[in-house]
Design an enzyme around this catalytic site. Structure first.
Site, PDB file in Angstrom:
ATOM      1  CB  THR A 146      -0.941  -0.013   1.217  1.00 10.61           C
ATOM      2  OG1 THR A 146      -1.660  -1.243   1.216  1.00 10.61           O
ATOM      3  CG2 THR A 146      -1.921   1.139   1.195  1.00 10.61           C
ATOM      4  CD  GLU A 147       3.431   2.889  -3.816  1.00  5.41           C
ATOM      5  OE1 GLU A 147       3.025   3.792  -4.579  1.00  5.41           O
ATOM      6  OE2 GLU A 147       4.336   2.097  -4.102  1.00  5.41           O
ATOM      7  CG  ASP A 267      -5.813 -17.007  -5.258  1.00  4.90           C
ATOM      8  OD1 ASP A 267      -6.520 -15.988  -5.124  1.00  4.90           O
ATOM      9  OD2 ASP A 267      -5.445 -17.440  -6.362  1.00  4.90           O
ATOM     10  NE  ARG A 270      -7.848 -10.844  -1.257  1.00  5.62           N
ATOM     11  CZ  ARG A 270      -7.728 -10.357  -2.480  1.00  5.62           C
ATOM     12  NH1 ARG A 270      -8.084 -11.096  -3.531  1.00  5.62           N
ATOM     13  NH2 ARG A 270      -7.246  -9.151  -2.671  1.00  5.62           N
ATOM     14  N   GLY A 369     -25.661  -5.089  26.143  1.00  2.00           N
ATOM     15  CA  GLY A 369     -25.976  -3.767  26.684  1.00  2.00           C
ATOM     16  C   GLY A 369     -24.749  -3.050  27.212  1.00  2.00           C
ATOM     17  CD  GLU A 393      -3.732 -10.229   2.863  1.00  4.82           C
ATOM     18  OE1 GLU A 393      -2.665  -9.576   2.906  1.00  4.82           O
ATOM     19  OE2 GLU A 393      -3.894 -11.222   2.143  1.00  4.82           O
ATOM     20  N   GLY A 394      -7.646  -6.631   1.037  1.00  4.07           N
ATOM     21  CA  GLY A 394      -8.763  -6.366   0.127  1.00  4.07           C
ATOM     22  C   GLY A 394     -10.037  -6.106   0.906  1.00  4.07           C
TER      23      GLY A 394
HETATM   24  C1  LIG Z   1      -4.222  -1.746  10.320  1.00  4.96           C
HETATM   25  C2  LIG Z   1      -3.877  -1.883   8.865  1.00  4.96           C
HETATM   26  C3  LIG Z   1      -2.911  -2.785   8.486  1.00  4.96           C
HETATM   27  C4  LIG Z   1      -2.557  -2.902   7.135  1.00  4.96           C
HETATM   28  N1  LIG Z   1      -1.534  -3.758   6.784  1.00  4.96           N
HETATM   29  C5  LIG Z   1      -1.062  -3.725   5.515  1.00  4.96           C
HETATM   30  C6  LIG Z   1       0.140  -4.434   5.158  1.00  4.96           C
HETATM   31  O1  LIG Z   1       0.725  -5.161   5.979  1.00  4.96           O
HETATM   32  N2  LIG Z   1       0.622  -4.291   3.906  1.00  4.96           N
HETATM   33  C7  LIG Z   1      -0.002  -3.503   2.977  1.00  4.96           C
HETATM   34  O2  LIG Z   1       0.498  -3.409   1.862  1.00  4.96           O
HETATM   35  N3  LIG Z   1      -1.147  -2.838   3.263  1.00  4.96           N
HETATM   36  C8  LIG Z   1      -1.684  -2.929   4.509  1.00  4.96           C
HETATM   37  N4  LIG Z   1      -2.832  -2.215   4.835  1.00  4.96           N
HETATM   38  C9  LIG Z   1      -3.491  -1.436   3.813  1.00  4.96           C
HETATM   39  C10 LIG Z   1      -4.836  -2.017   3.383  1.00  4.96           C
HETATM   40  O3  LIG Z   1      -4.639  -3.207   2.646  1.00  4.96           O
HETATM   41  C11 LIG Z   1      -5.559  -0.931   2.596  1.00  4.96           C
HETATM   42  O4  LIG Z   1      -5.968   0.032   3.538  1.00  4.96           O
HETATM   43  C12 LIG Z   1      -6.741  -1.457   1.828  1.00  4.96           C
HETATM   44  O5  LIG Z   1      -6.272  -2.215   0.744  1.00  4.96           O
HETATM   45  C13 LIG Z   1      -7.628  -0.347   1.310  1.00  4.96           C
HETATM   46  O6  LIG Z   1      -6.899   0.645   0.693  1.00  4.96           O
HETATM   47  P1  LIG Z   1      -7.141   2.195   1.047  1.00  4.96           P
HETATM   48  O7  LIG Z   1      -7.091   2.322   2.526  1.00  4.96           O
HETATM   49  O8  LIG Z   1      -6.198   3.015   0.246  1.00  4.96           O
HETATM   50  O9  LIG Z   1      -8.616   2.491   0.612  1.00  4.96           O
HETATM   51  P2  LIG Z   1      -9.118   2.875  -0.851  1.00  4.96           P
HETATM   52  O10 LIG Z   1      -8.583   1.941  -1.867  1.00  4.96           O
HETATM   53  O11 LIG Z   1      -8.891   4.326  -1.054  1.00  4.96           O
HETATM   54  O12 LIG Z   1     -10.667   2.590  -0.695  1.00  4.96           O
HETATM   55  C14 LIG Z   1     -11.551   3.446   0.050  1.00  4.96           C
HETATM   56  C15 LIG Z   1     -12.939   2.863  -0.007  1.00  4.96           C
HETATM   57  O13 LIG Z   1     -13.371   2.773  -1.393  1.00  4.96           O
HETATM   58  C16 LIG Z   1     -13.745   1.429  -1.708  1.00  4.96           C
HETATM   59  N5  LIG Z   1     -13.355   1.123  -3.091  1.00  4.96           N
HETATM   60  C17 LIG Z   1     -12.139   1.286  -3.654  1.00  4.96           C
HETATM   61  N6  LIG Z   1     -12.154   0.888  -4.936  1.00  4.96           N
HETATM   62  C18 LIG Z   1     -13.418   0.463  -5.189  1.00  4.96           C
HETATM   63  C19 LIG Z   1     -14.069  -0.073  -6.348  1.00  4.96           C
HETATM   64  N7  LIG Z   1     -13.430  -0.262  -7.490  1.00  4.96           N
HETATM   65  N8  LIG Z   1     -15.380  -0.414  -6.220  1.00  4.96           N
HETATM   66  C20 LIG Z   1     -16.054  -0.242  -5.048  1.00  4.96           C
HETATM   67  N9  LIG Z   1     -15.479   0.278  -3.937  1.00  4.96           N
HETATM   68  C21 LIG Z   1     -14.187   0.611  -3.999  1.00  4.96           C
HETATM   69  C22 LIG Z   1     -12.981   0.564  -0.715  1.00  4.96           C
HETATM   70  O14 LIG Z   1     -13.594  -0.669  -0.520  1.00  4.96           O
HETATM   71  C23 LIG Z   1     -13.011   1.430   0.530  1.00  4.96           C
HETATM   72  O15 LIG Z   1     -14.231   1.254   1.182  1.00  4.96           O
HETATM   73  C24 LIG Z   1      -3.222  -2.114   6.156  1.00  4.96           C
HETATM   74  C25 LIG Z   1      -4.223  -1.229   6.549  1.00  4.96           C
HETATM   75  C26 LIG Z   1      -4.564  -1.096   7.877  1.00  4.96           C
HETATM   76  C27 LIG Z   1      -5.617  -0.098   8.267  1.00  4.96           C
END
Ligand SMILES: Cc1cc2nc3c(=O)[nH]c(=O)nc-3n(C[C@H](O)[C@H](O)[C@H](O)COP(=O)(O)OP(=O)(O)OC[C@H]3O[C@@H](n4cnc5c(N)ncnc54)[C@H](O)[C@@H]3O)c2cc1C
Length: 416
Positions: A146-147, A267, A270, A369, A393-394
């Protein structure tokens, strides 16, 4: 192929050991490490060493956040089939899942903080060659995909990897956020692109040592739940890694072929995250049953629906939802062990269990409660911990998108 979703007897010992560890080490320390966010749970060192020993002895293939490696031993008889159910294989994925469910009954955050069990090890085991397995196998590895500009759409990552022929190193530049165990792990598997204009096929994973001077910890997140687990943000500035640290092929592949390889890790992982939700929801249901019993409410499965109290009807409906999520999760792990393509089932399990975990935890809080909401109980904590399992993980929405694509036979370009 028939699927038997009874838990094989050979896993009884593993489940009992994981449960004991959860009950004796995780539960008693749960509240402390939730309150003392960023404090490293020292009790886990001993437990992790125990799990390492069990892994070597083939008893417990990583009851941690990962351990999905295709290279780990399968718990089968000599001809590769299960002694309990001939013709089927119950291997590493099933063993890991069953261990995880028990551990997350104990504490999800502490499980995620378990040394040497990070998700990065799943990525390493999936694609590393023998030499890389020797160097990296068994180490604590986090996963940095993630970025700031790339969350759900992991193909949008901007971190670059440029090959320096003179030193035979890759030079990584970019930013990585939300890295679970990022601060405590020994290795970080970083996704970066060899050529941003070449799309998904140019995305590769690189193993970066945590003490690499080009990898700078920016900050640690403060979170709603799983506070025992550290979540780190990093900046990579001219971060040099030997070319031997690239996992898989260095070639820029056809988009589908190259990216499909990295996505395959999901796969396996998840169903494990789904299992975490199954574990925490079971904890909620068990405690809620006790609290209801203390209030004089007995769960009577035989009474006709019109004679059930609202609380009992609610409880039984939650149990049914939990069981459905559990069975989908077992199915997805079983398919992974039997090399049956399971992308659809892995996403179904993650979507169902992620939603069920959050829903059941919150409804249990409501049923109990004020007791459910207070810090005298772990229910309120479990409700906070459960949320992340429907996110990383999505997310829920992304799992549903994947399921829809698979069912409709549409590509990610056709349904986005
Ligand atoms: C505590 C924690 C631990 C984590 N650990 C890791 C890690 O170890 N390694 C790593 O790489 N990442 C990690 N993550 C990142 C995590 O995988 C991402 O936060 C997640 O993939 C969602 O990305 P985002 O937060 O940028 O949300 P966004 O992608 O910006 O999404 C925001 C909202 O829009 C929805 N959305 C986005 N695209 C669509 C679409 N096409 N259709 C419908 N809805 C959509 C999403 O479901 C979400 O509800 C972690 C995050 C947290 C909070």
């Amino acid at each position: 192929m028939t699927i038997n979703l009874e838990v094989p007897k050979k896993f009884d010992q593993l489940i009992a050991q994981a449960h004991q560890a959860a009950a004796e080490v995780l539960r008693p320390n749960s509240r402390h490490y939730d309150t003392a966010e960023h404090e490293r749970p020292k009790e886990l060192d001993m437990l992790a060493a125990l799990i390492d020993g069990m892994n070597e002895g083939g008893q417990m293939n990583g009851a941690g956040a990962s351990g999905t490696g295709s290279r780990s031993s399968e718990t089968t008889n000599g001809n590769g089939t299960s002694a309990d159910h001939p013709g089927t294989r119950n291997g590493t994925n099933m063993a890991t899942l069953l261990g995880l469910i028990e551990m997350c009954w104990g504490d999800v955050g502490m499980l995620l903080a378990m040394p040497r069990q990070g998700l990065g090890q799943a990525a390493i085991a999936a694609v590393a060659d023998d030499e890389q397995m020797k160097r990296f196998g068994g180490k604590w590895a986090a996963m940095a995909i993630t970025e700031p500009e790339a969350g759900s759409d992991s193909a949008a990552i901007r971190t670059t990897a440029v090959y320096d022929e003179a030193t035979e190193e890759y030079v990584l530049n970019g930013e990585k956020i939300y890295v679970t165990s990022g601060d405590r792990a020994e290795l970080i598997v970083v996704w970066a692109t060899l050529d941003r204009s070449a799309g998904r096929g140019a995305i590769k994973s690189f193993v970066v040592e945590r003490d690499n001077p080009g990898l700078k910890l920016d900050r640690l997140e403060e979170k709603l739940g799983i506070r025992a687990s550290d979540t780190a943000n990093f900046v990579l500035t001219d971060c040099r890694v030997p070319k031997q640290n690239l996992l898989g092929s260095a070639e820029i592949q056809e988009a589908k072929q190259g990216f499909a390889g990295v996505m395959k890790t999901f796969d396996n992982t998840r169903p494990l995250v789904a299992g975490m939700a199954v574990g925490v929801a079971r904890a909620c249901l068990e405690r809620t049953r006790e609290i209801l019993a203390e209030a004089g409410v007995e769960i009577d499965y035989d009474a006709p629906p019109q004679r059930q109290t609202a609380a009992v009807a609610e409880f039984i409906a939650m149990e049914a939802d939990w069981e459905a999520a559990r069975l989908l999760t077992l199915q997805a792990a079983w398919m992974a062990d039997n090399k049956v393509p399971n992308s659809l089932q892995a996403s179904m399990a993650k979507a169902k269990a992620g939603r069920m975990g959050t829903d059941v935890a919150l409804r249990c809080v409501a049923l109990c409660g004020a007791t459910g909401l207070g810090e005298g109980e772990l229910l309120e904590k479990w409700a906070r911990d459960a949320k992340i399992l429907d996110l990383f993980e999505g997310t829920q929405q992304i799992q549903l998108l994947i399921v829809a694509r698979q069912l409709l036979g549409l590509s990610s370009a056709q349904l986005r």
